[in-house]
Design a protein around this motif. Structure first.
Motif, mmCIF file in Angstrom:
data_model
loop_
_atom_site.group_PDB
_atom_site.id
_atom_site.type_symbol
_atom_site.label_atom_id
_atom_site.label_comp_id
_atom_site.label_asym_id
_atom_site.label_seq_id
_atom_site.Cartn_x
_atom_site.Cartn_y
_atom_site.Cartn_z
ATOM 1 N N ASN A 1 7.223 9.605 -24.339
ATOM 2 C CA ASN A 1 8.231 9.643 -23.846
ATOM 3 C C ASN A 1 8.713 10.466 -24.358
ATOM 4 O OD1 ASN A 1 7.575 6.951 -21.471
ATOM 5 N ND2 ASN A 1 8.530 5.213 -24.105
ATOM 6 N N LYS B 1 12.308 11.954 -24.400
ATOM 7 C CA LYS B 1 13.462 11.830 -23.517
ATOM 8 C C LYS B 1 14.276 13.350 -24.048
ATOM 9 C CE LYS B 1 13.323 7.569 -23.481
ATOM 10 N NZ LYS B 1 14.301 5.757 -24.465
ATOM 11 N N SER C 1 18.269 9.976 -25.250
ATOM 12 C CA SER C 1 18.056 8.381 -25.620
ATOM 13 C C SER C 1 19.445 7.245 -25.550
ATOM 14 C CB SER C 1 17.208 8.329 -26.071
ATOM 15 O OG SER C 1 16.663 7.077 -26.430
ATOM 16 N N TYR D 1 24.933 10.386 -25.880
ATOM 17 C CA TYR D 1 23.433 10.210 -25.889
ATOM 18 C C TYR D 1 23.315 11.451 -26.220
ATOM 19 C CZ TYR D 1 23.963 5.774 -23.155
ATOM 20 O OH TYR D 1 24.364 4.491 -22.335
#
Length: 631
Positions: free
Chosen positions: A422, A424, A427, A584
Motif C-alpha cells: 500500500n 498512499k 492517508s 490528509y
C-alpha cells in the motif's frame, strides 16, 4: 449604523433573555454534537470486527492424502478462530440457522462434509471445486452481511493460498525428482553413447572383416568348384590306375620268381667253384700232370671261377632288386586299390566342400551386408544417443537444483506470488477520519441552517433607516458567519483533539472549514433574503441534494447522471474535497482550487443578497407587512 453596530445589535437580540441565550447555545452546538457523535460512532469500526458474532459450521468428514488422514475443514476453522478477526463460534448447522434468525449471529460460514475430498481432488484426474457456503441475514445488518461476504472472500483466498502452496510443494518436489531422474538418464545416455561409439567402431571392423570373408569365401568357392570339376573323373582314373598297378605287380612277381631261380642257380654255380677246382686238381694229379702245368691250368681256371663268383654277386644283386621291385609293385597296387576305393569319397567331399563354399560365400555376403547395415545403424545410434545425452544435459541445466528449504520458499511464493504494497499519496488513517471531511462540511451546513432559525437575515430597522445595502448585507452575513466560525472551532477541537484524527495541515484545514461555513452562511442568507421561509426550506432541500452528491461516502462517479452533474456545481462537494486535501496531506493546488470555488459561491451569494436588499429598500411586499413566523 455601521456594520459592527448592526452585528452587535443582532447578538444582543439573540442573548436578550436566558431562554434566547440557551436557544443560541443549543443551536451553536448542533453541528458539534452532530459531527462529533457520528464521527465518534464511526471512529474505527474495523478495529472492532472481533466483536461481530459469526458462526462456523464444520461438517467436513476429512479424507486421506498420501496415506495420511487430513481434515482441511477443521484446519480452516481452527485458523479462523485463532486469527480472531471475528467473534467466531463453532456450532452445528441447526444452531447456526437458529442464531441467524434470532440475531445471535450476523453471518455463518459452512464447510461441507466433502470439503477435504474436493480440495484433495485437485491432484486427481477428476478435480472438483471445494464449496464454502456463506449464509447471511440482512435483517440483522446489511453491512454485517457485506462484511461477511468480504470475510468469505478472504477465507476463500486463504484456502486457495493453502491449496496452491501444497500443490506447488508437490510440483516442485516432483520437478526435483524429475531433475534427478534426468541426471541419471543423462549419465546412462552418456554411457550408452560411449558404448554405441565403441560398438560402431567394432561394427566397422566387423564390416571390413565380413567384406574380406566374402571375398575369401568367393575365391574358395571358385577354387573348390574348379577342383570339383577337375576331380570329377578321379574315381574312374584311380580305378584304372589300380588295375594297371595290379597287373604290373603280378608281372613283377613272375619276374622275381624267375630271378630267384636264376639266382639260386648262380649261387649254386658259385658255391661249386671251389669243389670243382679241387676236383680238377685231383684229376690232373691223378693223370700225372706235373704241378707246373696244373698251376698254369688252374691259373686259367681261377680266372673263370672269379668271373663265376663275380657274376653270381651281380645276379644276386639283381635278384634282390627284382624282389624289391616286386614287393614295391605289390604295395603300389595295394595303394592304388585304396586310392581307387577312396577316390569316390574324395570326389564327393570335394563336391560337398564346393557346395559349402558356395553357401559360405552367400552367407558371408549377407553377413557383410548386415555388418554394413549394423555399422550404419550403430553410427545413427551413436549420433542419436549423443543428441539424447546433450538433450538430457540441457534438460537438467534448465531445471535448477534446489534444496528442501528453497523448494519450501518457492512453494510459498507460488501460492501467494503477489505482495500488496500500500503506497498512499495521502492517508486518512481510519474509517472515521475518512468520513470526517464529509461530516464536517455537512455539520457546517446544518449549523448555519440551524442558526438561521433564530438569526434575522437582515436588519429590518437598518433597511427602514435606508442604510447602505452593502452594509446591511455584510451585517446580515457576518453575524451567522462569525457564529459559524465559532462552531467550526468547536468541531475542529473535537475532530483533532477528542477523536485524535490526524490532520496534516491544521491551519489550512481549519481555514477551509471556516470558509465552507461562511460560504454556506452567504448561500442560506441569499435564499432567506429573496424567498423568506421558502428560501429557508430550500436551504434544507439544498442540504439534502448536497448530502447525496458531495461524494462523501462512495465516489461521486457512482452517482446517477443528473446527480453526478450536481456534484460539480454545488459547494459542499468542493468543501469536502478541499478538507480532504488539507487534512490528509493531499494536493495543495486542488485545495486552492476548491477554496476559489467556494469563494466564487460566496461572492455570488453576497451579490445576490445585496441585490435582494436593494430591492427591499425600494419597495415593500406583502411579506414585509405580514412577516413569516420563521426567518
Amino acid at each position: 449604523m455601521k456594520v459592527p453596530q448592526m452585528i452587535a445589535a443582532e447578538l444582543r437580540r439573540l442573548t436578550a433573555s436566558r431562554m434566547a441565550t440557551i436557544a443560541l447555545l443549543a443551536l451553536m452546538c448542533v453541528p458539534v454534537i452532530y459531527g462529533a457523535l457520528y464521527l465518534w460512532a464511526n471512529q474505527n469500526p474495523y478495529a472492532k470486527l472481533d466483536q461481530i458474532p459469526a458462526a462456523i459450521v464444520v461438517s467436513d468428514t476429512g479424507t486421506t492424502v498420501d496415506g495420511k488422514s487430513v481434515n482441511y475443514g477443521q484446519k480452516v476453522a481452527d485458523q479462523l478462530v485463532e486469527d480472531g478477526t471475528f467473534d467466531w463460534h463453532a456450532v452445528s448447522a441447526t444452531t447456526a440457522a437458529k442464531g441467524l434468525n434470532n440475531q445471535k449471529y450476523d453471518f455463518a460460514i459452512t464447510l461441507p462434509s466433502d470439503f477435504s475430498r474436493q480440495l484433495a481432488s485437485a491432484s486427481t484426474t477428476t478435480p472438483q471445486k471445494a464449496t464454502v457456503t456463506l449464509t447471511t441475514n440482512d435483517t440483522n445488518s446489511y453491512l454485517a452481511s457485506t462484511i461477511g461476504q468480504q470475510a468469505a472472500q478472504t477465507i476463500k483466498a486463504s484456502i486457495v493460498q493453502e491449496v496452491n502452496h501444497e500443490a506447488a510443494s508437490r510440483f516442485l518436489l516432483a520437478l526435483a525428482d524429475i531433475r534427478s531422474s534426468l541426471s541419471d538418464a543423462a549419465d546412462a545416455a552418456r554411457q550408452l553413447a560411449d558404448g554405441a561409439a565403441t560398438a560402431h567402431t567394432g561394427a566397422a571392423t566387423l564390416a571390413d572383416g565380413t567384406a574380406q570373408l566374402t571375398s575369401g569365401s568367393a575365391s574358395l568357392r571358385d577354387g573348390l568348384n574348379t577342383l570339383a570339376t577337375q576331380t570329377s573323373d578321379l574315381p574312374s582314373q584311380t580305378a584304372q590306375l589300380a588295375n594297371g598297378a595290379q597287373q604290373v605287380a603280378a608281372g613283377n612277381e613272375k619276374v622275381a620268381a624267375v630271378a630267384d631261380q636264376a639266382g639260386s642257380l648262380a649261387q649254386q654255380a658259385a658255391d661249386a667253384v671251389p669243389s670243382v677246382r679241387a676236383q680238377i686238381i685231383a684229376d690232373l694229379q691223378a693223370k700225372g700232370v706235373d704241378q707246373a702245368t696244373i698251376d698254369q691250368v688252374m691259373a686259367q681256371l681261377d680266372q673263370l671261377g672269379t668271373k663265376v663268383t663275380d657274376g653270381n654277386q651281380q645276379v644276386q644283386t639283381a635278384v634282390g632288386q627284382l624282389d624289391q621291385l616286386s614287393s614295391g609293385s605289390q604295395q603300389l597296387a595295394a595303394g592304388a586299390s585304396q586310392l581307387a576305393a577312396s577316390a569316390p569319397a574324395l570326389s564327393g567331399g570335394i563336391q560337398q566342400a564346393a557346395s559349402g563354399a558356395s553357401q559360405l560365400a552367400d552367407g558371408s555376403a549377407q553377413a557383410a551386408t548386415g555388418a554394413a547395415s549394423l555399422r550404419d545403424g550403430l553410427s545413427t545410434l551413436a549420433d542419436g544417443t549423443s543428441k539424447l545425452q546433450d538433450g538430457l544435459d540441457a534438460g537438467v541445466q534448465q531445471i535448477p537444483a534446489t534444496t528442501a528449504s528453497e523448494r519450501a520458499a518457492q512453494a510459498k511464493t507460488i501460492a501467494d506470488p503477489v505482495a500488496l504494497k500500500n503506497s498512499k499519496e495521502a492517508s486518512a488513517g481510519t474509517y472515521g477520519a475518512g468520513l470526517a471531511p464529509f461530516f464536517i462540511a455537512l455539520s457546517a451546513w446544518i449549523g448555519i441552517y440551524a442558526l438561521f432559525l433564530i438569526v434575522k437575515p437582515v436588519s429590518r430597522r437598518a433597511i427602514t433607516a435606508l442604510r447602505t445595502p452593502l452594509r446591511v448585507t455584510l451585517a446580515g452575513w457576518l453575524t451567522p458567519a462569525l457564529l459559524g466560525i465559532i462552531q467550526m472551532i468547536g468541531l475542529y477541537a473535537i475532530v483533532a483533539g477528542a477523536l485524535h484524527f490526524g490532520v496534516s495541515n491544521p491551519f489550512a484545514t481549519f481555514g477551509l472549514m471556516a470558509l465552507a461555513s461562511v460560504t454556506f452562511a452567504s448561500i442560506i442568507l441569499a435564499l432567506n433574503v429573496w424567498l423568506g421561509s421558502v428560501g429557508q426550506f430550500l436551504g434544507l432541500v439544498l442540504m439534502v441534494l448536497q448530502l447525496v452528491t458531495a461524494g462523501g461516502t462512495f465516489p461521486w462517479q457512482t452517482l446517477p447522471g443528473p446527480l453526478a452533474a450536481l456534484h460539480h456545481a454545488l459547494p459542499m462537494s468542493y468543501a469536502v474535497d478541499g478538507i480532504r486535501q488539507t487534512m490528509y496531506g493531499g494536493n495543495a493546488s486542488l485545495a486552492v482550487g476548491d477554496a476559489l470555488f467556494l469563494l466564487a459561491w460566496l461572492a455570488v451569494a453576497l451579490v445576490l443578497t445585496a441585490i435582494g436588499v436593494i430591492r427591499m429598500t425600494h419597495r415593500r411586499t406583502l411579506r414585509d407587512l405580514q412577516p413569516s413566523l420563521i426567518g
